[in-house]
Scaffold this motif. Structure first.
Motif, PDB file in Angstrom:
ATOM      1  N   ARG A  13      23.770  37.164  39.715  1.00 58.97           N
ATOM      2  CA  ARG A  13      24.780  36.471  38.923  1.00 58.97           C
ATOM      3  C   ARG A  13      25.106  37.326  37.707  1.00 58.97           C
ATOM      4  N   SER A  14      26.332  37.176  37.204  1.00 59.26           N
ATOM      5  CA  SER A  14      26.781  37.945  36.049  1.00 59.26           C
ATOM      6  C   SER A  14      27.049  37.029  34.869  1.00 59.26           C
ATOM      7  N   TRP A  15      26.828  37.560  33.667  1.00 59.66           N
ATOM      8  CA  TRP A  15      27.153  36.802  32.460  1.00 59.66           C
ATOM      9  C   TRP A  15      28.647  36.854  32.136  1.00 59.66           C
ATOM     10  N   VAL A  16      29.413  37.707  32.838  1.00 64.91           N
ATOM     11  CA  VAL A  16      30.851  37.810  32.586  1.00 64.91           C
ATOM     12  C   VAL A  16      31.534  36.549  33.119  1.00 64.91           C
ATOM     13  N   PRO A  17      32.285  35.824  32.298  1.00 64.56           N
ATOM     14  CA  PRO A  17      32.928  34.588  32.764  1.00 64.56           C
ATOM     15  C   PRO A  17      33.833  34.830  33.971  1.00 64.56           C
ATOM     16  N   GLY A  18      33.670  33.998  34.992  1.00 65.05           N
ATOM     17  CA  GLY A  18      34.527  34.069  36.170  1.00 65.05           C
ATOM     18  C   GLY A  18      34.127  35.091  37.203  1.00 65.05           C
ATOM     19  N   ALA A  19      33.088  35.881  36.944  1.00 64.04           N
ATOM     20  CA  ALA A  19      32.694  36.915  37.909  1.00 64.04           C
ATOM     21  C   ALA A  19      32.002  36.323  39.128  1.00 64.04           C
ATOM     22  N   ASP A  20      31.153  35.312  38.915  1.00 61.25           N
ATOM     23  CA  ASP A  20      30.432  34.721  40.039  1.00 61.25           C
ATOM     24  C   ASP A  20      31.405  34.008  40.971  1.00 61.25           C
ATOM     25  N   GLY A  21      31.381  34.388  42.239  1.00 63.84           N
ATOM     26  CA  GLY A  21      32.273  33.783  43.211  1.00 63.84           C
ATOM     27  C   GLY A  21      33.691  34.299  43.156  1.00 63.84           C
ATOM     28  N   HIS A  22      33.934  35.336  42.365  1.00 61.98           N
ATOM     29  CA  HIS A  22      35.290  35.884  42.312  1.00 61.98           C
ATOM     30  C   HIS A  22      35.686  36.392  43.697  1.00 61.98           C
ATOM     31  N   PRO A  23      36.931  36.136  44.146  1.00 62.36           N
ATOM     32  CA  PRO A  23      37.304  36.506  45.512  1.00 62.36           C
ATOM     33  C   PRO A  23      37.312  38.006  45.782  1.00 62.36           C
ATOM     34  N   ASP A  24      37.447  38.812  44.739  1.00 62.01           N
ATOM     35  CA  ASP A  24      37.498  40.264  44.929  1.00 62.01           C
ATOM     36  C   ASP A  24      36.376  41.005  44.211  1.00 62.01           C
ATOM     37  N   PHE A  25      36.128  40.653  42.953  1.00 59.65           N
ATOM     38  CA  PHE A  25      35.311  41.502  42.103  1.00 59.65           C
ATOM     39  C   PHE A  25      34.088  40.801  41.506  1.00 59.65           C
ATOM     40  N   PRO A  26      33.196  40.260  42.353  1.00 60.31           N
ATOM     41  CA  PRO A  26      31.919  39.781  41.831  1.00 60.31           C
ATOM     42  C   PRO A  26      31.060  40.975  41.426  1.00 60.31           C
ATOM     43  N   ILE A  27      29.893  40.714  40.893  1.00 60.52           N
ATOM     44  CA  ILE A  27      29.030  41.805  40.442  1.00 60.52           C
ATOM     45  C   ILE A  27      28.570  42.694  41.595  1.00 60.52           C
ATOM     46  N   GLN A  28      28.652  42.213  42.810  1.00 60.50           N
ATOM     47  CA  GLN A  28      28.244  43.025  43.970  1.00 60.50           C
ATOM     48  C   GLN A  28      29.279  44.089  44.334  1.00 60.50           C
ATOM     49  N   ASN A  29      30.449  44.080  43.715  1.00 57.04           N
ATOM     50  CA  ASN A  29      31.485  45.042  44.051  1.00 57.04           C
ATOM     51  C   ASN A  29      31.518  46.200  43.055  1.00 57.04           C
ATOM     52  N   LEU A  30      32.003  45.975  41.838  1.00 58.94           N
ATOM     53  CA  LEU A  30      32.072  46.977  40.771  1.00 58.94           C
ATOM     54  C   LEU A  30      32.905  48.198  41.146  1.00 58.94           C
ATOM     55  N   PRO A  31      34.181  47.996  41.525  1.00 60.77           N
ATOM     56  CA  PRO A  31      35.045  49.130  41.871  1.00 60.77           C
ATOM     57  C   PRO A  31      35.486  49.899  40.637  1.00 60.77           C
ATOM     58  N   LEU A  32      35.929  51.121  40.857  1.00 58.88           N
ATOM     59  CA  LEU A  32      36.331  52.035  39.795  1.00 58.88           C
ATOM     60  C   LEU A  32      37.843  52.149  39.736  1.00 58.88           C
ATOM     61  N   GLY A  33      38.375  52.293  38.530  1.00 59.98           N
ATOM     62  CA  GLY A  33      39.811  52.451  38.392  1.00 59.98           C
ATOM     63  C   GLY A  33      40.182  53.007  37.039  1.00 59.98           C
ATOM     64  N   VAL A  34      41.495  53.090  36.809  1.00 68.67           N
ATOM     65  CA  VAL A  34      42.035  53.563  35.533  1.00 68.67           C
ATOM     66  C   VAL A  34      42.996  52.507  35.018  1.00 68.67           C
ATOM     67  N   PHE A  35      42.828  52.134  33.745  1.00 67.59           N
ATOM     68  CA  PHE A  35      43.637  51.070  33.162  1.00 67.59           C
ATOM     69  C   PHE A  35      44.029  51.435  31.738  1.00 67.59           C
ATOM     70  N   SER A  36      45.044  50.749  31.242  1.00 66.61           N
ATOM     71  CA  SER A  36      45.420  50.844  29.839  1.00 66.61           C
ATOM     72  C   SER A  36      45.366  49.455  29.229  1.00 66.61           C
ATOM     73  N   PRO A  37      44.588  49.256  28.169  1.00 70.97           N
ATOM     74  CA  PRO A  37      44.693  47.988  27.441  1.00 70.97           C
ATOM     75  C   PRO A  37      46.006  47.959  26.678  1.00 70.97           C
ATOM     76  N   ALA A  38      46.410  46.811  26.236  1.00 70.29           N
ATOM     77  CA  ALA A  38      47.670  46.690  25.505  1.00 70.29           C
ATOM     78  C   ALA A  38      47.689  47.662  24.330  1.00 70.29           C
ATOM     79  N   GLY A  39      48.682  48.544  24.318  1.00 69.99           N
ATOM     80  CA  GLY A  39      48.817  49.498  23.237  1.00 69.99           C
ATOM     81  C   GLY A  39      47.880  50.679  23.292  1.00 69.99           C
ATOM     82  N   GLY A  40      47.081  50.794  24.370  1.00 75.27           N
ATOM     83  CA  GLY A  40      46.100  51.865  24.465  1.00 75.27           C
ATOM     84  C   GLY A  40      46.435  52.891  25.524  1.00 75.27           C
ATOM     85  N   ALA A  41      45.697  53.976  25.521  1.00 71.09           N
ATOM     86  CA  ALA A  41      45.884  55.056  26.488  1.00 71.09           C
ATOM     87  C   ALA A  41      45.098  54.765  27.757  1.00 71.09           C
ATOM     88  N   PRO A  42      45.480  55.384  28.884  1.00 70.03           N
ATOM     89  CA  PRO A  42      44.733  55.196  30.130  1.00 70.03           C
ATOM     90  C   PRO A  42      43.281  55.640  29.989  1.00 70.03           C
TER      91      PRO A  42
END
Length: 436
Positions: A13-42
């Protein structure tokens, strides 16, 4: 092949809200990607539930050690190529330490919580700089369905069961999920026309595929043995390799696809690692009696034992009529990755068998993965029998091929008793009208 360990425990189980039982990204997945937060760089991130963990910020805390820290450091710069190049060791270490830090009861929770971003407020990018893109044709049911429309008595060409068929595609037009696709223009010729014409494609189609990310490459002139092919695979994504069937029918002989395929391809933005998919590995389907055995350079005991994947694959269609009526998407297809005739390992080994040098961040497509019946067709040209039998939607609309305003959504999930289900996130795009 990747082994199972504590990161796959369904009880995690994860302490991150909504992670447990998430249809794609529970703690058993942990995929990698590139993102930009609002106003931030990739920057590099790990998906966890409806949040993204900032890898660069996590590295700065000093909580990552050894090979995991090396992996996070390589993930800097807004593209994951250097991380992919490191291979399985650092990637596996990063997964293990991220799992420890994100699991329920982690002592570091208060230090990590500020490093999480709500995914809905972020922009997702291509996870790597794609140097080259190769599309294969390993979905045998798709190959048979297409072949039957042209050669009813002999749908598969003689080479299909001997060699993984593929062609080199266009990397520059690959875009992440959510990017609209412009209807292409090109040259086509109707069967009853005296001459070809140029204009917008009238037979725009989707293709349900898996994308395969290359990790460590190989030197030019040095093949990759089939027994080592899995060491060169960094992860997977969903891929919609859009096709303009009318343009393709006119141009593909004698050299194969060109303008009908190079205008756009859409991928899901998260790299689902081989480690995350370990519970869903299976043996390839047994070849029918009488089929040739793979040549020795494509045959490996481990690959034949667990080189395939059991992943449910879905195609959903949203039309303007469905949208306006508030109706759910129309399910076009429910297929499975187990329907591939060749394994991903065989694809990699064959690609490099002549000495071609694969590079970190290269992308391979499996080709359309259809199942054995009409409910599992991974393209509209199959589902509508070339447009002769249109799909009939709850909105009263019909579809032979895609129209402007239509949106295609691809989804994939790994499901196995005793393990947490994981997904890939959506691969979606809406069709815009052709440029005048």
């Amino acid at each position: 092949m990747t082994i199972l360990d504590q990161t796959h425990d369904a009880a995690l189980r994860s302490w991150v809200p909504g992670a447990d039982g998430h249809p794609d990204f529970p703690i058993q997945n942990l995929p990698l990607g590139v993102f930009s937060p609002a106003g931030g760089a990739p920057r590099a991130g790990i998906a966890i539930g409806d949040h993204i963990l900032d890898l660069t910020a996590l590295l700065a805390t000093g909580l990552l050690q050894g090979e995991a820290a090396r992996a996070a450091e390589a993930a800097g710069g807004g593209a994951l190529n250097a991380l992919l190049a490191l291979g399985a060791g650092p990637r596996r270490a990063l997964r293990a330490q991220a799992s420890e830090l994100l699991r329920e009861g982690a002592a570091e929770r208060d230090r990590i919580a500020p490093l999480l971003h709500e995914a809905s407020a972020c922009t997702l990018h291509l996870p790597a700089r794609i140097g080259d893109y190769t599309d294969f044709y390993v979905g045998i049911h798709h190959a048979e369905n297409i072949g039957k429309q042209f050669r009813p008595d002999n749908p598969l060409l003689p080479n299909y069961k001997h060699v993984p068929i593929g062609y080199h595609g266009r990397a520059s037009s690959i875009r992440p999920s959510g990017t609209p696709v412009r209807r292409p223009r090109g040259q086509s010729k109707a069967p009853d026309a005296a001459a070809p014409s140029f204009g917008p494609s009238a037979r725009l189609d989707l293709e349900l595929e898996l994308g395969v990310w290359i990790g460590p490459g190989n030197e030019l002139g040095t093949p990759i043995p089939i027994g080592e092919a899995q060491d060169h695979i960094a992860g997977y994504c969903l891929l919609n390799d859009w096709s303009a069937r009318d343009i393709q029918a006119w141009e593909y002989q004698p050299l194969g696809p060109f303008l009908a395929k190079n205008f756009a391809s859409t991928i899901s933005p998260w790299i689902v690692t081989p480690e995350a998919l370990a519970p869903f590995r299976i043996a390839p389907a047994a070849r029918p009696e009488g089929d040739p055995a793979p040549l020795p350079y494509l045959l490996d005991e481990a690959d034949q034992g667990s080189g395939a994947l059991d992943l449910s694959l879905d195609v959903l269609l949203v039309t303007p009529g469905l949208r306006e009526a508030g109706l759910p998407p129309h399910r076009v297809s429910a297929s499975n990755a187990r329907h591939m005739y060749w394994t991903v390992g065989q694809m990699v080994a064959h690609h490099a068998s002549g000495g071609c040098n694969l590079q970190p961040g290269d992308l391979l497509g499996t080709g359309t993965i259809s199942g054995p019946d009409r409910t599992a067709c991974g393209s509209l040209v199959e589902a509508t029998l070339g447009g002769r039998e249109p799909l009939r939607l709850a909105s009263g609309e019909e579809r032979r091929f895609l129209e402007d305003g239509d949106e295609i959504i691809l989804r994939a999930r790994g499901l196995r008793e005793g393990f947490a289900p994981i997904g890939f996130g959506e691969c979606r795009a809406v069709i815009l009208g052709a440029v005048a």
